[in-house]
Design an enzyme around this catalytic site. Structure first.
Site, PDB file in Angstrom:
ATOM      1  CD  GLU A 103       8.528  58.023 121.733  1.00 34.04           C
ATOM      2  OE1 GLU A 103       8.895  57.076 120.997  1.00 34.04           O
ATOM      3  OE2 GLU A 103       8.438  59.193 121.339  1.00 34.04           O
ATOM      4  CB  CYS A 124      10.876  48.613 121.917  1.00 32.77           C
ATOM      5  SG  CYS A 124      12.339  49.536 121.417  1.00 32.77           S
ATOM      6  CB  CYS A 131      20.118  59.682 122.167  1.00 30.73           C
ATOM      7  SG  CYS A 131      21.526  58.571 121.876  1.00 30.73           S
ATOM      8  CB  CYS A 135      22.380  57.753 115.119  1.00 35.32           C
ATOM      9  SG  CYS A 135      23.456  56.670 116.095  1.00 35.32           S
ATOM     10  CB  CYS A 138      18.251  58.178 115.566  1.00 39.29           C
ATOM     11  SG  CYS A 138      17.378  57.620 117.041  1.00 39.29           S
ATOM     12  CB  CYS A 352      13.540  55.439 118.974  1.00 36.53           C
ATOM     13  SG  CYS A 352      13.483  53.659 119.090  1.00 36.53           S
TER      14      CYS A 352
END
Length: 366
Positions: A103, A124, A131, A135, A138, A352
């Site tokens: 994205e 962005c 990932c 976190c 997220c 995100c």
């Protein structure tokens, strides 16, 4: 828009032309027995005129266009979907050659959080598929880590966004999916393409890299000659709080991170930004605000406060805006520049990874 990426008859995926440096294109032309001046023409067609087919490169001989088509795909990614409208935040979903998705988010009139004017268009950009840093708040890491994006896929997001929007992107924040500093080599190759005079020619001072706190890479970036800006996803003023929501803190605790940021200040002129997502009952205590203020003063940083953007499947909640303002007031009274940003795109899965996760789940990829 970007054309669909198809394999060759032998099933291979050709390298993407937007990932080739000017030097690499010049070397390829020499191998093909073509004159060196063609490199400038090719780069202009790709980066300045943003063509979507080789047939549009009208000042190149047909034979050279055929060689290019046999050697390179013209696009690094395919535009799959847009959420939002032209006069507000828009999220772009891009499909990669292996069927995965990333994205990018185009934000008009972005507040002056990173030293930019408020009338600029900010993109962005993602750096990884998923990932690995986990976190807790997220969406990017909900399906785990798949792979790094290569330079063409990182820079290609900017090229594609400009094609879709029909206007120039003025600044970039590497705050999309993934941890940019964990993909350092490809990131810096992409930045060379983004800032190069023959490519996008966007000034390094208009680029901000966000990291969850990879101290060695912060030091490496500090020693890089380009004046790129740096933002830290801080989100917890003490090791106890930060480690609860950011596993990276166990490897690079607050003291080590602050030491790396002190090194940054010794080599760079750009003011640091501490990003701090406010999560109700987790890190939004006013005692955290007081400690955060001390950290910010010690490294001369400004603080960007962001009320939590709700993610499907996670239990976290955003605090009341009145409490967010009270947190901000603690910082201001301590002499710290603190901005409270009401997150844009809350209605378009703008946290995100949400749009990508929905698409891949629907297709049975995750």
């Amino acid at each position: 828009m970007a054309t669909e990426i198809l394999p060759t008859p032998r099933g291979e995926i050709l390298p993407a032309l937007p990932g080739q440096s000017p030097e690499a294109i010049a070397a390829w032309l020499a191998e093909q027995g073509e004159p060196s001046f063609r490199a400038k023409q090719i780069l202009e067609w790709v980066w300045k005129k943003k063509v979507t087919s080789y047939e549009q490169m009208t000042n190149l001989p047909a034979a050279l266009r055929e060689k290019l088509a046999r050697s390179f795909r013209l696009t690094a990614l395919t535009h799959s979907k847009t959420q939002g409208s032209e006069d507000t935040t828009r999220k772009f979903l891009f499909k990669l050659h292996d069927g995965r998705y990333v994205e990018s988010v185009l934000i008009p009139a972005n507040p002056a959080l990173y030293g930019e004017k408020s009338d600029r268009r900010t993109l962005c950009v993602s750096s990884q598929v998923g990932c690995a840093y986990g976190c807790k708040f997220c969406a990017s890491g909900l399906a785990g880590f798949t792979r790094n994006l290569d330079a063409s896929e990182i820079a290609g997001q900017v090229l594609a966004a400009e094609q879709i929007a029909g206007e120039r992107v003025d600044s970039l924040v590497f705050m999309g999916m993934g941890e940019p500093m964990a993909n350092f080599k490809n990131l810096m190759e992409a930045i060379a393409l983004i800032t190069g005079p023959e490519t996008l020619h966007l000034g390094a001072r208009h680029l901000t890299i966000s990291t969850s706190g990879l101290a060695p890479q912060i030091r490496k970036l500090a020693d890089h000659p380009q004046q790129i800006r740096l933002a830290i996803s801080f989100h917890g003023a003490t090791d106890e709080v930060r480690s609860q929501i950011m596993p990276v803190n166990k490897k690079y605790p607050v003291a080590e991170l602050m030491d790396a940021l002190a090194h940054w200040n010794s080599t760079k002129k750009q003011k640091l930004t501490l990003e701090y997502i406010l999560i109700q009952g987790v890190n939004d205590g006013l005692d955290q605000a007081a400690i955060l203020a001390r950290h910010a003063r010690n490294i001369g940083a400004k603080v960007n406060l962001i009320p939590y953007n709700t993610v499907d499947g996670l239990v976290w909640k955003r605090p009341a805006i009145s409490h967010c303002r009270a947190f901000q007031d603690v910082l201001k009274k301590a002499g710290v520049t603190a901005t409270l940003r009401i997150e844009k795109g809350h209605d378009i899965d703008a946290a995100c990874g949400q749009l990508r996760l929905k698409q891949e789940t629907a297709e049975g990829i995750v």
